[in-house]
Write a protein that holds these residues in place. Structure first.
Motif, PDB file in Angstrom:
ATOM      1  N   VAL A   1      -5.925   1.369  -0.894  1.00 25.20           N
ATOM      2  CA  VAL A   1      -5.173   0.261  -1.488  1.00 25.20           C
ATOM      3  C   VAL A   1      -5.182  -0.936  -0.541  1.00 25.20           C
ATOM      4  CG1 VAL A   1      -2.889  -0.508  -2.256  1.00 25.20           C
ATOM      5  CG2 VAL A   1      -3.722   1.758  -2.919  1.00 25.20           C
TER       6      VAL A   1
ATOM      7  N   PHE B   1       2.294   1.866  -3.470  1.00 24.59           N
ATOM      8  CA  PHE B   1       1.299   2.476  -4.362  1.00 24.59           C
ATOM      9  C   PHE B   1       1.161   3.966  -4.076  1.00 24.59           C
ATOM     10  CE2 PHE B   1      -0.109  -1.731  -5.618  1.00 24.59           C
ATOM     11  CZ  PHE B   1      -0.618  -1.525  -6.895  1.00 24.59           C
TER      12      PHE B   1
ATOM     13  N   ALA C   1       0.839  -1.211   0.000  1.00 28.30           N
ATOM     14  CA  ALA C   1       0.000   0.000   0.000  1.00 28.30           C
ATOM     15  C   ALA C   1       0.869   1.254   0.000  1.00 28.30           C
ATOM     16  CB  ALA C   1      -0.937  -0.012   1.201  1.00 28.30           C
TER      17      ALA C   1
ATOM     18  N   ARG D   1      -1.547   7.046  -4.668  1.00 31.92           N
ATOM     19  CA  ARG D   1      -2.852   6.489  -4.288  1.00 31.92           C
ATOM     20  C   ARG D   1      -2.977   6.453  -2.774  1.00 31.92           C
ATOM     21  NH1 ARG D   1      -3.806   1.402  -8.166  1.00 31.92           N
ATOM     22  NH2 ARG D   1      -5.666   1.256  -6.883  1.00 31.92           N
TER      23      ARG D   1
END
Length: 90
Positions: free
Chosen positions: A73, A62, A59, A68
């Protein structure tokens, strides 16, 4: 496998003489292939902790690479994990 396809070894793993590899995952022939070291932890729940830590690392990656929201995520990762646990795709 080309040398350029290999991931780097993290510096702490290089400098700790007691470090060892737990898991490798490859995609080959359109399938996932795994090599893992079992017997590291007596309690299998420790693998769950490792998987949760891994999900957080993914996560965060990302967030850094694609800007993001890491919480969103992480929720997507959790959804995919739970779906695969309930009904394996293969």
């Amino acid at each position: 496998m080309a040398q350029s396809d290999q991931l780097r070894v993290p510096e702490p793993a290089k400098t700790d003489p007691k470090s060892f590899e737990l898991l490798r995952v490859w995609v080959a022939h359109q399938d996932q292939h795994i090599s893992l070291r079992v017997g590291v932890w007596e309690d299998p729940a420790a693998w769950g902790v490792m998987l949760a830590d891994l999900a957080r690392h993914i996560a965060n990656a990302f967030e850094k690479m694609e800007n993001r929201d890491p919480l969103k995520v992480l929720e997507q990762i959790r959804s995919g994990f739970e779906a695969e646990i309930e009904m394996p795709a293969d």
